[in-house]
Design a protein around this motif. Structure first.
Motif, mmCIF file in Angstrom:
data_model
loop_
_atom_site.group_PDB
_atom_site.id
_atom_site.type_symbol
_atom_site.label_atom_id
_atom_site.label_comp_id
_atom_site.label_asym_id
_atom_site.label_seq_id
_atom_site.Cartn_x
_atom_site.Cartn_y
_atom_site.Cartn_z
ATOM 1 N N ILE A 226 -1.014 -6.098 -6.649
ATOM 2 C CA ILE A 226 -1.268 -4.764 -6.752
ATOM 3 C C ILE A 226 -1.102 -4.052 -5.545
ATOM 4 O O ILE A 226 -2.021 -4.341 -4.514
ATOM 5 N N GLY A 227 -0.068 -3.401 -5.123
ATOM 6 C CA GLY A 227 0.039 -3.026 -3.690
ATOM 7 C C GLY A 227 -0.831 -1.716 -3.299
ATOM 8 O O GLY A 227 -1.277 -2.073 -1.989
ATOM 9 N N ILE A 228 -1.407 -1.151 -4.219
ATOM 10 C CA ILE A 228 -2.361 -0.092 -3.617
ATOM 11 C C ILE A 228 -3.534 -0.609 -3.268
ATOM 12 O O ILE A 228 -4.327 -0.026 -2.306
ATOM 13 N N GLN A 229 -4.011 -1.704 -3.762
ATOM 14 C CA GLN A 229 -5.274 -2.439 -3.695
ATOM 15 C C GLN A 229 -5.163 -3.402 -2.092
ATOM 16 O O GLN A 229 -5.834 -3.348 -1.286
ATOM 17 N N SER A 230 -3.912 -3.884 -2.047
ATOM 18 C CA SER A 230 -3.994 -4.711 -0.719
ATOM 19 C C SER A 230 -3.570 -3.730 0.592
ATOM 20 O O SER A 230 -4.139 -3.881 1.441
ATOM 21 N N GLU A 231 -3.092 -2.449 0.304
ATOM 22 C CA GLU A 231 -2.950 -1.462 1.090
ATOM 23 C C GLU A 231 -4.187 -1.213 1.597
ATOM 24 O O GLU A 231 -4.806 -0.774 2.690
ATOM 25 N N LYS A 232 -5.242 -0.867 0.406
ATOM 26 C CA LYS A 232 -6.571 -0.334 0.842
ATOM 27 C C LYS A 232 -7.433 -1.267 1.430
ATOM 28 O O LYS A 232 -8.006 -0.650 2.440
ATOM 29 N N TYR A 233 -7.302 -2.295 1.319
ATOM 30 C CA TYR A 233 -8.284 -3.393 1.895
ATOM 31 C C TYR A 233 -7.700 -3.846 3.224
ATOM 32 O O TYR A 233 -8.397 -4.223 4.110
ATOM 33 N N SER A 234 -6.427 -3.885 3.614
ATOM 34 C CA SER A 234 -5.827 -3.990 4.747
ATOM 35 C C SER A 234 -6.176 -2.827 5.717
ATOM 36 O O SER A 234 -6.355 -3.073 6.910
ATOM 37 N N LYS A 235 -6.368 -1.547 5.142
ATOM 38 C CA LYS A 235 -6.601 -0.583 6.034
ATOM 39 C C LYS A 235 -8.426 -0.575 6.477
ATOM 40 O O LYS A 235 -8.589 -0.402 7.423
ATOM 41 N N SER A 236 -9.064 -0.596 5.394
ATOM 42 C CA SER A 236 -10.655 -0.903 5.540
ATOM 43 C C SER A 236 -11.229 -1.886 6.198
ATOM 44 O O SER A 236 -12.244 -1.842 6.946
ATOM 45 N N GLY A 237 -10.510 -3.232 5.914
ATOM 46 C CA GLY A 237 -11.033 -4.403 6.400
ATOM 47 C C GLY A 237 -12.166 -4.813 5.772
ATOM 48 O O GLY A 237 -12.968 -5.846 6.330
ATOM 49 N N GLU A 238 -12.453 -4.221 4.650
ATOM 50 C CA GLU A 238 -13.679 -4.782 3.846
ATOM 51 C C GLU A 238 -13.303 -6.031 3.153
ATOM 52 O O GLU A 238 -12.191 -6.313 2.828
ATOM 53 N N ARG A 239 -14.597 -7.007 3.162
ATOM 54 C CA ARG A 239 -14.136 -8.366 2.755
ATOM 55 C C ARG A 239 -15.382 -8.420 1.779
ATOM 56 O O ARG A 239 -16.436 -8.714 1.946
ATOM 57 N N SER A 240 -15.093 -8.827 0.508
ATOM 58 C CA SER A 240 -16.063 -8.914 -0.585
ATOM 59 C C SER A 240 -15.305 -10.051 -1.555
ATOM 60 O O SER A 240 -14.310 -9.706 -2.053
ATOM 61 N N LYS A 241 -16.069 -11.154 -1.789
ATOM 62 C CA LYS A 241 -15.477 -12.083 -2.761
ATOM 63 C C LYS A 241 -15.557 -11.497 -3.991
ATOM 64 O O LYS A 241 -14.856 -11.940 -5.004
ATOM 65 N N TYR A 242 -16.193 -10.698 -4.287
ATOM 66 C CA TYR A 242 -16.690 -9.916 -5.614
ATOM 67 C C TYR A 242 -15.411 -8.851 -6.184
ATOM 68 O O TYR A 242 -15.197 -9.063 -7.195
ATOM 69 N N TYR A 243 -14.942 -8.216 -5.147
ATOM 70 C CA TYR A 243 -14.222 -7.187 -5.665
ATOM 71 C C TYR A 243 -12.808 -6.783 -4.799
ATOM 72 O O TYR A 243 -11.925 -6.181 -5.162
ATOM 73 N N LEU B 127 7.350 0.539 -9.138
ATOM 74 C CA LEU B 127 7.921 -0.924 -8.670
ATOM 75 C C LEU B 127 8.570 -0.879 -7.299
ATOM 76 O O LEU B 127 8.300 -1.930 -6.799
ATOM 77 N N LYS B 128 9.307 -0.140 -7.071
ATOM 78 C CA LYS B 128 10.274 -0.213 -6.081
ATOM 79 C C LYS B 128 9.291 0.135 -4.603
ATOM 80 O O LYS B 128 9.618 -0.481 -3.592
ATOM 81 N N LYS B 129 8.339 1.263 -4.927
ATOM 82 C CA LYS B 129 7.451 1.286 -3.804
ATOM 83 C C LYS B 129 6.584 0.212 -3.614
ATOM 84 O O LYS B 129 6.533 -0.486 -2.444
ATOM 85 N N ASN B 130 6.049 -0.589 -4.314
ATOM 86 C CA ASN B 130 5.473 -1.970 -4.250
ATOM 87 C C ASN B 130 6.485 -2.788 -3.668
ATOM 88 O O ASN B 130 6.186 -3.565 -2.660
ATOM 89 N N GLU B 131 7.723 -2.986 -4.131
ATOM 90 C CA GLU B 131 8.409 -4.056 -3.567
ATOM 91 C C GLU B 131 8.536 -3.767 -1.901
ATOM 92 O O GLU B 131 8.862 -4.618 -1.299
ATOM 93 N N ASN B 132 8.968 -2.633 -1.939
ATOM 94 C CA ASN B 132 9.128 -2.011 -0.353
ATOM 95 C C ASN B 132 7.862 -2.355 0.433
ATOM 96 O O ASN B 132 7.942 -2.808 1.769
ATOM 97 N N ILE B 133 6.719 -1.913 0.137
ATOM 98 C CA ILE B 133 5.535 -2.125 0.838
ATOM 99 C C ILE B 133 5.283 -3.535 1.258
ATOM 100 O O ILE B 133 4.728 -4.023 2.208
ATOM 101 N N ILE B 134 5.381 -4.397 0.294
ATOM 102 C CA ILE B 134 5.237 -5.846 0.452
ATOM 103 C C ILE B 134 6.097 -6.342 1.505
ATOM 104 O O ILE B 134 5.802 -7.197 2.309
ATOM 105 N N LYS B 135 7.288 -6.062 1.106
ATOM 106 C CA LYS B 135 8.450 -6.265 2.207
ATOM 107 C C LYS B 135 8.147 -5.834 3.714
ATOM 108 O O LYS B 135 8.180 -6.750 4.731
ATOM 109 N N GLU B 136 7.724 -4.595 3.823
ATOM 110 C CA GLU B 136 7.499 -4.167 5.039
ATOM 111 C C GLU B 136 6.133 -4.646 5.623
ATOM 112 O O GLU B 136 6.219 -4.824 7.046
#
Length: 283
Positions: free
Chosen positions: A132-149, A202-211
């Protein structure tokens, strides 16, 4: 009723019965051909893997349960495959192993990287991870690490791509509310507007994963399994994706027909079952 009408009624009834028998016989023949000519492919759907017994349930299993599943598959002669293997086979470029199995993870949770990834490496298994692109984007920016969520960061995804084949789970359609049920078209929604919306997401997610990772995605995993015919048109025709995955349970039969790679069925893995009891569907 006259004798003529009685005869006509009987003839109509006989014709209807004959048509029904022919239809169901044809449907049975189609299934038989698929089973005879195709390679049986069970697909397992995992979500979260956590070392917290209080959190286990329908979509959360323990690392011990996951490791038991991998041991069961190994002991019973299964070889893991990913979508690129299926595409190569359907296009006539390669063969599949005698007993293939596809291991899939939905959503891209950090605990997949923390607990499942090393177990997959230990058993030399591959798996498909739908992000899910928006989620990987979110935690890549915040750096937050939780095994739960928390979800895997772009760096996590790159590091794990030796085991996980990364695919598209939408940028921001993993929602279930009054406005949108996953990637499904709403009742009364204009077909053209819906297709544009889905294509853009879907194209946005495809592009953001690629980038961010350098990885190309070519399969869409439907959030919650919610789908419609217009969605299939977007995935196959507009995006040119090679396949898609649903949440419907059942066995797949992979043939040289590329159409068989769309809407693959999967079995959700809940906690609380032994590996032997869970994998009875694959036998």
């Amino acid at each position: 009723m006259s004798s003529k009408n009685v005869v006509l009624s009987l003839l109509c009834a006989i014709m209807l019965i004959c048509y029904s028998l022919c239809f169901f016989a044809t449907q049975k023949d189609v299934l038989t051909v698929a089973q005879r000519d195709g390679i049986k492919l069970p697909v397992v759907m995992y979500h979260m893997v956590l070392d917290d017994g209080k959190r286990l349930g329908k979509f959360v299993i323990s690392p011990d349960e996951f490791k038991s599943d991998m041991q069961y598959l190994k002991d019973n002669g299964y070889t893991s495959v990913v979508f690129s293997d299926l595409v190569s086979y359907a296009e006539g470029k390669s063969n599949l192993p005698e007993k293939p199995v596809m291991i899939t993870f939905d959503d891209g949770y950090y605990n997949n990287y923390l607990f499942a990834y090393p177990i997959l490496k230990e058993y030399n298994f591959k798996a498909v991870l739908s992000v899910i692109g928006i989620q990987s984007e979110k935690y890549s920016k915040s750096g937050e690490r939780s095994k739960y969520y928390s979800h895997m960061t772009w760096e996590d995804i790159k590091n794990a791509s030796d085991v996980f084949e990364i695919q598209n789970h939408s940028y921001n359609l993993h929602t279930y509310n009054k406005t949108r049920n996953g990637a499904k078209k709403q009742q009364g929604e204009n077909s053209g507007a819906y297709k544009d919306m889905l294509f853009e997401d879907l194209k946005k997610n495809e592009n953001i994963i690629k980038e961010n990772t350098g990885i190309d995605t070519f399969v869409f995993t439907f959030p919650f399994g919610s789908m419609c015919s217009d969605a299939h048109s977007v995935v196959k025709d507009m995006l040119g994706y090679k396949g898609s995955m649903s949440c419907e349970e059942g066995i797949n039969y992979i043939t040289r027909d590329k159409e068989c790679l769309y809407r693959l069925k999967r079995f959700n893995r809940p906690s609380g079952k032994t590996s032997k009891d869970f994998f009875v569907f694959a036998q």
